[in-house]
Write an enzyme that holds these catalytic residues in place. Structure first.
Site: not given
Length: 825
Positions: A179, A534, A679
């Site tokens: 195309g 945390k 953490e």
């Protein structure tokens, strides 16, 4: 579709279509309505060619323009925030970030693409399974791209030559006129070889064509070598590359299509590219040459199977002997949305949740079943996909067989899909049977923890029960332990202080955030605690009146312009509210990345923020509600505030989630956090009141590594490659009127930070030291600065003189003032 706005239902989904008369292809007058009608008509042939492949889109918001004046185009990989939650997607982790790609698995997704003018759809040659794992490629592609002076006739000639070679090795290629300019050749594969192996084969094939036909074919991409020749582009088989999917529209001046063709058509000297109307006529006549690739790939993957041949059931079948177990081995995909929960008395009692998804049953084992309250999450382990007939299976699996034991149906029914990210997150509403174990409807979220995901299983997830009051199901209550009064009270729930509605001029300092104290698991004795992850980001208070949302950092700075993702008023409940949360940036591997977030924290200009939103998407994790429906909630115990927060929150198009409450023991959670590189864990007493602006021991932060906020008071010049910037920063912690010196940090800075750092510190220069005292070796060539900047470092331990050992820079904390910095225990 004659109107300019219409509400439609496609594949069970409701969508609003707008601007239907908008011209997308000016040279032919083709409208958005025409584009939508085309994709609706070819959905049944396009979807099999694209299904379960991460889709990249080319989007022309204002149309494709003309040959003389092309329209502006956007190349989009990551799904926008406004994407419907039901849209199927896959989370793929790249080197620098995780991208959520759409999967073109249903007609509703195609319609949504057309609505937002995503005209071209590009996909790789590999798929993902229901666990989000990347599979080996199941097809090979050669892109025959004509150079200057060559065209479709030359591509046709090379295609016929390549066909002979592919057929010699047992492959049956199908041509697709692109195309655009050239031809794509596809051949089905059996999925036993990697992308690297297929790429190597394609490269050698291209080189063979070049060697045998040097005046016609070339395998090198240099433009100077391609004049009058056809590039045999083998690189499309690289795992990172994509090719326009067959039947996709193209963003050319006229609406051309990547159209599958027959070899008879390719041999014709009248071969030309096809536009969308020609492809519509072919499809309506039942022509689909590409079905040979789709069907051959599925057949090759299942050629050794004796049952339904779906390769996704290979692991299920490999673990079971049909001669020894009554379990089903087949099942015809229905395209529905059924579910079953089976009570499984195996070596340990557990429940199996199975959701119909893409023709198989995606399955999770639930050791504790469905949670009975929103504040209690349960473990879920994703297991192998099961065949559809398992929806009705009940009976005894014989001793010695996998999963031996009695299995009964606990509940079954249909589900409403809200969100499905393969391997990451699933949100559904389960509508159970009358008398079933669910007792009605239950909205649940399945969220991957990041642990244990491999090619053979989906690893560990959590299952979370979402808001029940809004569903009309029976209400489940939190455990009584979560409602314990604080020590020294009468045991009565405190009165709620009335408060006025929030106004646009409300002082955010009235709602200053409550702060946690660093501690260890030993500090959690003797009380009832709630555990959350945390989040490694920046604190955010959302203050909303009835018209707008404002966002404030921990130190009261207005950062609304920095994070516009969260300010769409339509994403939030209508009433004024104040909510507390953490803004994070998700890095590679799906973990919060504080270093990545640095690229967003300082931005305020709209253009800079808009650019950064694509490169550094952020997410808000809500964990507390301070004001709502005219009530100040801060005097309520955390357990009550958490329930109010869950009642308040509803998933929307904004990147906002609840911070989950985790049920496992704190030791296990810390071990998991360390393993995942997170953490740490937040422990909060369930009876804790929200103490604005105060640091309390009713919230304890348990870190997996030592971190410390510091104030910059000086710097030393760099040497060698860093002689033009900063060698190290001298940092301290406020103590009275001056800084207590805690050491110097010279590692952990990114190249970008180093480039900016010298200008930053020179701007704050002063003549005298802001520290109490600095050792002579550290102060010998130091330059002093006003103590205004806050950063964060990691370190191994505190030394005897109160210095940080092996500090390493983590990033700036522009959300904090020097007065906020305290020494962590």
């Amino acid at each position: 579709m004659a109107g300019s706005r219409e509400r439609v239902r496609v594949a069970g989904r409701e969508l609003t279509l707008t601007n239907l008369d908008k011209i997308i292809y000016p040279e032919t007058g083709t409208t958005k309505a025409d584009v939508l009608a085309y994709y609706a008509a070819v959905a049944h042939v396009l979807i099999p060619a694209a299904a379960n492949r991460p889709a990249t889109r080319k989007r022309w918001v204002n149309g494709v323009g003309t040959a003389d004046k092309p329209g502006e185009v956007f190349f989009q990989k990551d799904l926008e925030d406004s994407a419907p939650g039901w849209l199927p997607r896959a989370a793929i982790t790249h080197k620098d970030r995780t991208i959520h790609y759409p999967l073109v698995n249903d007609a509703a997704t195609l319609t949504w693409f057309g609505q937002i003018n995503s005209l071209e759809i590009h996909v790789p040659q590999w798929r993902v399974d229901s666990h989000g794992n990347q599979l080996n490629p199941d097809r090979l592609v050669l892109d025959l791209d004509p150079g200057e002076g060559a065209g479709l006739p030359e591509c046709r000639e090379v295609a016929l030559l390549a066909r002979a070679i592919l057929e010699d090795v047992g492959l049956d290629p199908v041509p697709v006129t692109s195309g655009s300019k050239g031809i794509h050749l596809y051949a089905a594969l059996d999925g036993t070889q990697t992308s690297e192996q297929i790429s190597a084969f394609a490269r050698e094939l291209a080189r063979a064509l070049e060697a045998d036909h040097p005046d016609l074919a070339v395998s090198d991409m240099k433009k100077t070598l391609r004049k009058g020749k056809v590039l045999v582009d083998w690189s499309q088989n690289n795992a990172a590359k994509t090719t326009v999917v067959p039947y996709s529209l193209r963003g050319r001046p006229t609406p051309m299509v990547a159209a599958p063709r027959t070899w008879r058509e390719i041999q014709s000297p009248k071969l030309k590219h096809l536009d969308y109307q020609e492809v519509l006529r072919r499809v309506s006549d039942g022509k689909d040459p590409f079905a040979a690739v789709v069907n051959a790939a599925a057949g090759a993957a299942g050629q050794e199977d004796t049952h339904d041949g779906d390769p996704r059931l290979g692991r299920y079948r490999s673990m079971r002997d049909p001669r020894e177990t009554p379990e089903p081995f087949a099942g015809i995909p229905s395209g529905g949305n059924s579910f079953v929960i089976q009570e499984h008395h195996a070596s340990r009692l557990h429940w199996d949740l199975r959701l119909e998804h893409e023709g198989v049953l995606a399955s999770w084992a639930l050791p504790k079943g469905i949670p009975e309250a929103g504040d209690k999450n349960h473990l879920a382990v994703q297991t192998e996909d099961h065949p559809m007939d398992y929806l009705t299976f009940h009976g005894t699996i014989p001793k010695g067989q996998y999963g031996a034991g009695e299995m009964t149906i606990w509940d079954t029914g249909t589900y409403q899909l809200h969100k499905w990210i393969n391997g990451k997150e699933v949100i559904v509403t389960l509508d159970g049977s009358e008398g079933g174990g669910l007792g009605g409807s239950r909205k649940v979220a399945l969220i991957h923890t990041g642990r244990g995901q491999g090619t053979d299983d989906g690893g560990q997830w959590l299952i979370h029960l979402m808001d029940q009051e809004k569903q009309g199901g029976r209400r489940r209550h939190a455990a009584p332990a979560a409602q314990e009064p604080s020590r020294g009270t009468s045991g009565k729930e405190p009165d709620v202080a009335p408060a006025p509605g929030i106004s646009a001029s409300a002082d955010p300092l009235d709602y200053a955030p409550m702060m946690a104290t660093a501690g260890t698991a030993a500090d959690l004795q003797g009380s009832a605690w709630q555990y959350e992850l945390k989040w490694d980001g920046v604190r955010a208070l959302l203050v909303a009146d009835t018209e707008k949302i404002r966002i404030f950092s921990r130190n009261g700075n207005d950062v609304t312009r920095t994070y516009p993702e969260f300010t769409d008023r339509a994403c939030w409940p209508e009433q004024p509210f104040v909510a507390d949360g953490e803004i994070i940036a998700v890095g590679p591997g799906g973990r919060p990345d504080f270093g990545l977030l640095q690229g967003r924290m300082k931005l305020t200009r709209a253009a800079d923020v808009a650019k950064a939103r694509t490169a550094i998407p952020v997410q808000l994790m809500l964990f507390d509600l301070l004001f709502h429906t005219g009530e100040d909630l801060r005097r309520l115990p955390l357990s009550t505030r958490r329930q109010r927060l869950e009642d308040f929150f509803a998933p929307s198009g904004c990147p906002v989630d609840l911070s989950m409450v985790l049920e496992e023991s704190v030791d296990l959670l810390l071990d998991s956090a360390r393993e995942l590189g997170l953490e740490g864990v937040m422990a909060k007493r369930t009876d804790s009141r929200y103490a604005s602006g105060q640091r309390t021991r009713t919230w304890i932060k348990l870190k997996t590594e030592q971190t410390q906020e510091v104030v910059v008071g000086g710097w030393r010049p760099g040497k060698g490659g860093r002689q033009d910037t900063v060698g190290s920063l001298l940092v301290g912690i406020p103590d009275g009127g001056k800084l207590q010196y805690v050491g110097r940090v010279g590692s952990g800075f990114s190249s970008r930070e180093l480039t900016e750092l010298r200008q930053t510190v020179e701007r704050l220069g002063r003549k005298t030291s802001p520290f109490h005292d600095v050792p002579r070796p550290d102060s010998a060539d130091a330059h002093w600065v006003s103590p205004e900047l806050v950063g964060e470092v990691t370190y191994s331990e505190w030394t005897g003189p109160g210095r940080l050992r092996h500090p390493r820079w983590r990033g700036w904390r522009v959300d904090k003032d020097p007065s906020d910095v305290v020494r962590e225990s």
